[in-house]
Design an enzyme around this catalytic site. Structure first.
Site, PDB file in Angstrom:
ATOM      1  N   ASN A  39      32.154  33.938  60.091  1.00 56.01           N
ATOM      2  CA  ASN A  39      31.821  33.738  61.494  1.00 56.01           C
ATOM      3  C   ASN A  39      30.340  33.427  61.711  1.00 56.01           C
ATOM      4  OD1 ASN A  39      30.643  36.223  61.013  1.00 56.01           O
ATOM      5  ND2 ASN A  39      31.430  37.192  62.860  1.00 56.01           N
ATOM      6  N   LYS A  41      26.668  31.245  61.296  1.00 56.75           N
ATOM      7  CA  LYS A  41      26.190  29.867  61.461  1.00 56.75           C
ATOM      8  C   LYS A  41      25.799  29.274  60.108  1.00 56.75           C
ATOM      9  CE  LYS A  41      22.264  27.605  63.698  1.00 56.75           C
ATOM     10  NZ  LYS A  41      22.861  26.329  63.471  1.00 56.75           N
ATOM     11  N   LYS A  43      27.745  26.817  58.078  1.00 54.06           N
ATOM     12  CA  LYS A  43      28.753  26.330  57.135  1.00 54.06           C
ATOM     13  C   LYS A  43      28.689  24.814  56.984  1.00 54.06           C
ATOM     14  CE  LYS A  43      31.806  28.528  59.660  1.00 54.06           C
ATOM     15  NZ  LYS A  43      30.945  29.424  60.460  1.00 54.06           N
ATOM     16  N   THR A  44      28.686  24.118  58.114  1.00 55.62           N
ATOM     17  CA  THR A  44      28.600  22.656  58.075  1.00 55.62           C
ATOM     18  C   THR A  44      27.248  22.213  57.532  1.00 55.62           C
ATOM     19  OG1 THR A  44      30.193  22.380  59.876  1.00 55.62           O
ATOM     20  CG2 THR A  44      28.640  20.576  59.513  1.00 55.62           C
ATOM     21  N   THR A  45      26.197  22.904  57.914  1.00 57.17           N
ATOM     22  CA  THR A  45      24.861  22.560  57.421  1.00 57.17           C
ATOM     23  C   THR A  45      24.789  22.700  55.906  1.00 57.17           C
ATOM     24  OG1 THR A  45      23.874  23.248  59.514  1.00 57.17           O
ATOM     25  CG2 THR A  45      22.409  23.123  57.615  1.00 57.17           C
ATOM     26  N   ARG A  53      22.444  16.305  48.369  1.00 57.34           N
ATOM     27  CA  ARG A  53      22.199  16.455  46.924  1.00 57.34           C
ATOM     28  C   ARG A  53      22.975  15.407  46.133  1.00 57.34           C
ATOM     29  NH1 ARG A  53      23.139  22.315  45.212  1.00 57.34           N
ATOM     30  NH2 ARG A  53      20.973  22.500  45.891  1.00 57.34           N
ATOM     31  N   PHE A  94      35.866  18.647  70.440  1.00 53.34           N
ATOM     32  CA  PHE A  94      36.265  20.051  70.399  1.00 53.34           C
ATOM     33  C   PHE A  94      37.649  20.242  71.016  1.00 53.34           C
ATOM     34  CE2 PHE A  94      31.596  20.412  70.307  1.00 53.34           C
ATOM     35  CZ  PHE A  94      31.470  21.166  69.150  1.00 53.34           C
ATOM     36  N   TRP A  96      38.949  22.871  72.268  1.00 52.10           N
ATOM     37  CA  TRP A  96      38.957  23.663  73.504  1.00 52.10           C
ATOM     38  C   TRP A  96      38.551  22.822  74.718  1.00 52.10           C
ATOM     39  CZ3 TRP A  96      35.795  24.841  69.320  1.00 52.10           C
ATOM     40  CH2 TRP A  96      34.444  24.531  69.459  1.00 52.10           C
ATOM     41  N   GLU A 131      35.445  21.674  58.988  1.00 53.44           N
ATOM     42  CA  GLU A 131      36.202  22.345  60.053  1.00 53.44           C
ATOM     43  C   GLU A 131      37.717  22.146  59.926  1.00 53.44           C
ATOM     44  OE1 GLU A 131      34.383  24.288  61.791  1.00 53.44           O
ATOM     45  OE2 GLU A 131      32.495  23.344  62.365  1.00 53.44           O
TER      46      GLU A 131
END
Length: 199
Positions: A39, A41, A43-45, A53, A94, A96, A131
């Site tokens: 949960n 911040k 993950k995508t970064t 790389r 998104f 939602w 995601e």
């Protein structure tokens, strides 16, 4: 040499020996499956960092963005001109915001076709399924379809999966799992997401 310096040197020698043994034991060469979940911040970064790389070494990379694709993405903006990078974006943004299961499912399956193509291409060194965990959670994709595509990918190809609540089958398949845990998030204190920092 002080006692502290002596203890430090002995500790580092012991650590070096342990690391050297681990390096010597790592003899297998193949692509990896990595999952960045949790949960927290980043993950995508983290995935985009690995994309950078791979591109830095001249490898071909494919990125599928299942949720954030229509949102600004600084990493994508910086790297998109690289001829070795291909990005496919789910066209609804998104879930939602759309609140329409039928159109979201159709958009997901449309971009999944691109993911399957990349996962079958031996020239693609790294595939990021950004995601995708939400697509499984909401039932837009079934786990067996995703599992089969990942298992049948070329042996040298690596895959990164990002998103919260990664499916247990994906966790079981993964070589490396990193769980990012939220301790504090500025957004929860009413601070807006910042361009160039959060996206």
């Amino acid at each position: 040499m002080s006692d502290r310096d002596t203890r430090h040197k002995q500790s580092m020698q012991k650590l070096k020996s342990h690391v050297d043994d681990k390096v010597a034991a790592a003899t297998e060469q193949r692509g990896l499956m990595m999952v960045f979940t949790g949960n927290g911040k980043g993950k995508t970064t983290a995935a985009w960092g690995t994309v950078t790389r791979a591109l830095g070494y001249g490898y071909r990379v494919g990125v599928i963005q299942f949720i954030k694709g229509q949102w600004e993405c600084g990493e994508r903006e910086r790297l998109i001109e690289d001829p070795n990078l291909e990005v496919a974006i789910m066209g609804t943004g998104f879930t939602w915001e759309t609140q329409n299961r039928e159109t979201d499912t159709a958009a997901c399956r449309e971009v999944w076709v691109e993911a399957e193509r990349m996962l079958a291409d031996p020239e693609v060194y790294l595939v990021v399924l950004d995601e995708i965990t939400y697509m499984l959670k909401f039932g837009y994709l079934d786990i067996e379809t995703v599992r089969r595509a990942i298992e049948n990918r070329p042996a040298e190809q690596s895959v990164i999966i990002t998103g919260r609540n990664a499916h247990r089958d994906l966790l079981a398949m993964a070589d490396t799992v990193t769980e990012m845990q939220e301790v504090r998030h500025a957004f929860n204190a009413g601070v807006q997401a910042r361009r160039g920092i959060d996206y």
